[in-house]
Write a protein that holds these residues in place. Structure first.
Motif, short mmCIF file in Angstrom:
data_model
loop_
_atom_site.label_atom_id
_atom_site.label_comp_id
_atom_site.label_asym_id
_atom_site.label_seq_id
_atom_site.Cartn_x
_atom_site.Cartn_y
_atom_site.Cartn_z
N ILE A 73 1.10 -6.82 -3.67
CA ILE A 73 1.87 -5.61 -3.99
C ILE A 73 2.05 -4.83 -2.70
N SER A 74 3.30 -4.53 -2.35
CA SER A 74 3.58 -3.74 -1.15
C SER A 74 4.50 -2.60 -1.52
N SER A 115 0.48 -20.51 -7.24
CA SER A 115 1.76 -19.91 -6.84
C SER A 115 1.51 -18.64 -6.05
N LYS A 116 2.53 -18.23 -5.31
CA LYS A 116 2.51 -16.95 -4.61
C LYS A 116 3.44 -15.98 -5.32
N VAL A 117 2.90 -14.87 -5.78
CA VAL A 117 3.66 -13.85 -6.49
C VAL A 117 3.78 -12.63 -5.59
N ALA A 118 4.97 -12.14 -5.36
CA ALA A 118 5.18 -10.96 -4.53
C ALA A 118 5.91 -9.89 -5.32
N SER A 119 5.42 -8.66 -5.26
CA SER A 119 6.07 -7.53 -5.93
C SER A 119 6.00 -6.32 -5.01
N SER A 120 6.87 -5.36 -5.25
CA SER A 120 6.87 -4.16 -4.41
C SER A 120 7.35 -2.95 -5.19
N LEU A 121 6.97 -1.79 -4.71
CA LEU A 121 7.41 -0.55 -5.34
C LEU A 121 8.93 -0.40 -5.26
N HIS A 143 -3.74 -8.39 -4.07
CA HIS A 143 -4.05 -7.42 -3.02
C HIS A 143 -2.86 -6.49 -2.79
N SER A 144 -3.16 -5.35 -2.18
CA SER A 144 -2.12 -4.40 -1.78
C SER A 144 -2.27 -4.05 -0.30
N LEU A 145 -2.78 -5.01 0.49
CA LEU A 145 -2.88 -4.82 1.93
C LEU A 145 -1.48 -4.79 2.55
N LYS A 146 -1.37 -4.11 3.67
CA LYS A 146 -0.09 -4.04 4.37
C LYS A 146 0.35 -5.45 4.76
#
Length: 397
Positions: free
Chosen positions: A124-125, A194-200, A95-98
């Motif tokens: 994705i944030s 797992s929890k994967v977190a990525s950002s711009l 997801h790319s929710l805030k």
């Protein structure tokens, strides 16, 4: 390769560029991707036009093949329950929710993994999911600016310039994908999700790794180098006849010597100002002027052919019309024609890698808004009466 991720189901709550690029690659590799969109509106990129391709946004069409479109209102508790139910049997949720808004909809990591401990949960944030800016929205040009990329792009003295492609957006999709594939391997070994977190922003910082390292070492801010680079000369664009340009990359003394021989500039090889790369960097302007005095006498293709004769790396600065006609591009078979699609003369840009000489597979072409809503909801064993009720209440479309 077309079936490498076959059997995996992805619930995709992303829009715009980064997330859809990530989920499209998963679809190209064989996963079933269920794209959740807003009823009546859909992914924002459906409205990013002109240009239109047929009657649809070319941006949306470029990023959303191999997906099923399901319209669900995530602001409605019943819509939230539908997505939660889909995630109970899914392998990947992206997801790319805030940050924070996913939890308020019952779609946080702890909430979904409770009913599906093996779920790969990816987000994705813009600025990351921690820190005081975590709730700020962001797009590719904002992050190119914030991460310092714009301060490095363009020619000295020019106004700030954005890299012309969505390099931060698309790379974030790739980094998220790398995280997902790594988490799948972990699940294969342990059975755990797992929890994967990525950002711009993290992507933007990663792209400036070399420049940040140079600054931390020297405490000097890097300049803009246009088509060149700080540490190697000549390694840049040179003008040719008719205001065309060619890149010449003579990255060592042997190549510089060959370049000088090709352009009848042998005297430069023995000149102390140009004898080593360090000396050439110090006398960058003189090197450029002497070489360009020769290159402007050639047509761009003739210059590139001459460089090839002397094994000096060179190529023209192509416009996209030349790219599409290029023999090497055709040999790679990355631009593919698609037949029997609702958009006439539709073509795709394929995956930029092969496994056992195969690229991805077009399982399905970009969907119409809500094209698969009924199909997916029926897979949840909803009756026709329940579907009709949801549609009348505008929970689904």
């Amino acid at each position: 390769m077309a079936n490498i991720l076959e059997g995996l189901t992805v619930i995709d709550l992303t829009q715009n560029v980064a997330g859809p690029f990530c989920s499209q690659i998963l679809g190209d590799l064989g996963a079933t991707v269920i794209k959740i969109e807003r009823p009546g509106h859909g992914d924002d990129t459906r409205h990013w036009h002109p240009p239109l391709w047929g009657e649809e946004s070319s941006t949306f069409l470029a990023l959303n093949r191999n997906k099923k479109s399901v319209c669900v209102d995530l602001n409605d508790p019943v819509g939230q329950e539908i997505v939660q139910k889909l995630c109970e049997t899914a392998d990947i949720f992206v997801h790319s929710l805030k940050p924070g808004s996913e939890e308020s909809r019952g779609l946080g990591y702890e909430q979904l993994s409770k009913n599906n401990p093996s779920l790969i949960y990816a987000s994705i944030s813009a600025f990351g999911d921690v820190g005081k800016m975590k709730n700020k929205p962001g797009y590719d040009p904002l992050i190119q600016a914030y991460s310092g990329i714009m301060s490095l792009t363009g020619n000295e003295g020019d106004a700030p310039a954005r890299v012309g492609v969505s390099i931060v957006d698309m790379a974030t999709g790739m980094w998220c994908l790398i995280g997902i594939l790594s988490a799948l391997q972990h699940r294969h070994q342990t059975g755990e999700g797992s929890k994967v977190a990525s950002s711009l922003l993290e992507t933007g910082l990663a792209w400036t790794t070399l420049q940040l390292s140079t600054y931390m070492a020297s405490k000097r801010l890097p300049r803009k180098w246009g088509t060149g680079m700080a540490t190697t000369v000549p390694y840049q664009a040179f003008k040719t006849k008719g205001d065309q340009w060619a890149i010449i990359a003579a990255g060592n003394n042997r190549l510089f010597s060959a370049l000088c021989e090709a352009l009848d500039l042998q005297h430069m090889v023995d000149d102390p100002r140009f004898a080593t790369n360090s000396a050439r960097v110090e006398h960058r302007k003189e090197v450029q002027e002497l070489i360009e005095a020769r290159t402007v006498t050639y047509d761009v293709d003739d210059l590139v052919a001459l460089m090839a004769k002397y094994n000096v790396p060179s190529c023209p600065i192509n416009t996209l019309d030349r790219v599409l006609k290029d023999e090497q591009v055709h040999a790679l078979n990355m631009i593919k024609d698609v037949e029997d699609f609702r958009v006439e003369d539709f073509r795709i840009v394929d995956l930029p890698f092969r496994i056992n000489d195969e690229r991805g597979h077009i399982q399905s072409l970009p969907p119409l808004l809500g094209e698969h809503t009924d199909e997916i909801l029926r897979s949840l064993n909803l009756t026709e009466e329940q579907l009709e009720h949801l549609q009348q209440a505008s929970v689904v479309r």
